[in-house]
Design an enzyme around this catalytic site. Sequence first.
Site, PDB file in Angstrom:
ATOM      1  N   GLU A 126      18.681   6.976  -4.713  1.00 47.66           N
ATOM      2  CA  GLU A 126      17.912   5.959  -3.992  1.00 47.66           C
ATOM      3  C   GLU A 126      17.095   6.618  -2.887  1.00 47.66           C
ATOM      4  OE1 GLU A 126      18.235   2.588  -4.939  1.00 47.66           O
ATOM      5  OE2 GLU A 126      19.291   3.618  -6.544  1.00 47.66           O
ATOM      6  N   TYR A 173      14.039  12.585 -11.102  1.00 48.58           N
ATOM      7  CA  TYR A 173      13.899  11.504 -12.088  1.00 48.58           C
ATOM      8  C   TYR A 173      13.288  12.014 -13.385  1.00 48.58           C
ATOM      9  CZ  TYR A 173      15.036   7.699  -8.860  1.00 48.58           C
ATOM     10  OH  TYR A 173      15.686   6.845  -8.012  1.00 48.58           O
ATOM     11  N   VAL A 176       2.641  -2.140 -13.066  1.00 51.01           N
ATOM     12  CA  VAL A 176       3.815  -2.928 -13.423  1.00 51.01           C
ATOM     13  C   VAL A 176       4.666  -3.030 -12.172  1.00 51.01           C
ATOM     14  CG1 VAL A 176       5.894  -3.078 -14.842  1.00 51.01           C
ATOM     15  CG2 VAL A 176       3.792  -2.128 -15.817  1.00 51.01           C
ATOM     16  N   SER A 207       7.904  -5.319 -10.207  1.00 47.67           N
ATOM     17  CA  SER A 207       8.911  -6.382 -10.241  1.00 47.67           C
ATOM     18  C   SER A 207       9.133  -6.952  -8.853  1.00 47.67           C
ATOM     19  CB  SER A 207      10.239  -5.839 -10.759  1.00 47.67           C
ATOM     20  OG  SER A 207      10.037  -5.121 -11.938  1.00 47.67           O
ATOM     21  N   ASN A 208       9.290  -6.066  -7.869  1.00 43.68           N
ATOM     22  CA  ASN A 208       9.556  -6.516  -6.499  1.00 43.68           C
ATOM     23  C   ASN A 208       8.324  -6.303  -5.632  1.00 43.68           C
ATOM     24  OD1 ASN A 208      12.388  -7.162  -6.941  1.00 43.68           O
ATOM     25  ND2 ASN A 208      12.619  -4.951  -7.225  1.00 43.68           N
ATOM     26  N   TYR A 259      -2.929   4.286 -14.310  1.00 42.73           N
ATOM     27  CA  TYR A 259      -1.712   3.530 -14.032  1.00 42.73           C
ATOM     28  C   TYR A 259      -1.317   3.740 -12.571  1.00 42.73           C
ATOM     29  CZ  TYR A 259       3.012   1.813 -14.098  1.00 42.73           C
ATOM     30  OH  TYR A 259       4.148   1.112 -13.809  1.00 42.73           O
ATOM     31  N   ASN A 310       7.997   2.395  -4.274  1.00 39.03           N
ATOM     32  CA  ASN A 310       8.280   1.288  -3.353  1.00 39.03           C
ATOM     33  C   ASN A 310       8.659   1.779  -1.957  1.00 39.03           C
ATOM     34  OD1 ASN A 310      10.888   2.134  -3.718  1.00 39.03           O
ATOM     35  ND2 ASN A 310      11.516   0.382  -4.956  1.00 39.03           N
ATOM     36  N   LYS A 319       8.199   6.104 -12.482  1.00 41.11           N
ATOM     37  CA  LYS A 319       6.858   5.498 -12.522  1.00 41.11           C
ATOM     38  C   LYS A 319       5.803   6.554 -12.854  1.00 41.11           C
ATOM     39  CE  LYS A 319       7.930   1.890  -9.156  1.00 41.11           C
ATOM     40  NZ  LYS A 319       9.387   2.140  -9.099  1.00 41.11           N
TER      41      LYS A 319
END
Length: 345
Positions: free
Chosen positions: A116, A147, A174, A176-177, A223, A228, A238
């Site tokens: 994280e 990653y 793309v 989500s949050n 892209y 985040n 990503k």
Amino acid sequence: MKCCSMKTGLLFCIMCAFLLCLHKIRQKGSIYHSTSTKNLTILLWNWPFGRKFSLKGDVCWDLYKIPSCRLLDEHSSFPSADVVVFHNREVIQGSQKMPTDLPRPHGQRWAWMSLESPAHNGNLQKFANIFNMTISYRRDADVTIPYGELQFVESEGNLPEDSHMNKTSLVCWVVSNYRNNQKRTQVYNELNAIVPVDVYGRWNKKPLSSDDLLPTISRCYFYLAFENSVAKDYITEKLWKNAYQGGAVPIVLGPPISDYNAVAPTHSFIHVDEFASVRFLGEYLQKLAEDRERYKEYFNWKKHWKVKVSVDWRERLCHICLQYNNLPQNKVYSDLEAWDKAYYT
Ligand SMILES: *[C@@H]1O[C@H](CO)[C@@H](O)[C@H](O)[C@H]1NC(C)=O
Ligand SMILES: *[C@@H]1O[C@H](CO)[C@@H](O)[C@H](O)[C@H]1NC(C)=O
Ligand SMILES: *[C@@H]1O[C@H](CO)[C@@H](O)[C@H](O)[C@H]1NC(C)=O
């Protein structure tokens, strides 16, 4: 006569030295062999996010060809473990208790592990003077588990001849949050005012199944690989998966360009910091998409690099064995919170 015998003597000496050397090398080899067959024992104290994977058989060898590396998750193995790994989320939240009451075997290392960003690791002050090593995506962690990464391929791969074909969107994202207070949100809004950005994901009520993700991205010239959180070395799937594997040129927002340059080929991505304003970025993207040759140059790296995306915690844990001999002796993280939050903006 005299000269010949001297020559023979010299030859004899050289032969002797050679044989002695050979003997030493073989001795060394056998010593190396005997230590390398002793297993290192890695004990995973708690599975990340409670999701268990099978540890049947000789996992590190069977799956990753890493020898002499025993990966276990039974707490009863604590006394014989060389490294005990704690995944941060469960121990910081208290759902998993650390064996702080047990005597720590001599030489055993405790490892703090997290993928994280600092914003999501919580306050680590209570972990002062507990851990001997860190396992994270950071390049300066004791064991680095990115990653994703690029692997060099010797032979020239075939470039997708038609990297231009089937592209129907200029820029895709793309998400989500979606949060208003994030830097990426601000950049997206500014960019979307200049060039059209197609947005997918939960936020926009256009969720993509995992099967649809890469084919959808492949139809975009660019892209938005926007992280985040902005933190040192925090470069996630990503970039590696969505953009590189999807076949769109990544526009990256995250740590400074130098962090990207350390792990990704130059001219394989576009960093938002390269532009004085988002307007200039938008105008650049428009021009680039119209210039077939210049756009194609952003895929030249594929001639020599192959993307590897990491997803399996077992592979990351087995990698500890490969780096074990390079770990510092008697290291203690006296202030893990300061280590984690360094370079975090
Ligand atoms: C090392 O660990 C593997 C996997 O657990 C096991 O199969 C093997 O017998 C062990 N070797 C030694 C020398 O302990
Ligand atoms: C482009 O789309 C066509 C039809 O959908 C497909 O057959 C072809 O493989 C696609 N080409 C590329 C490079 O993705
Ligand atoms: C690990 O850290 C502890 C302090 O929490 C220390 O006592 C121990 O010597 C360290 N062990 C190693 C192998 O570095």
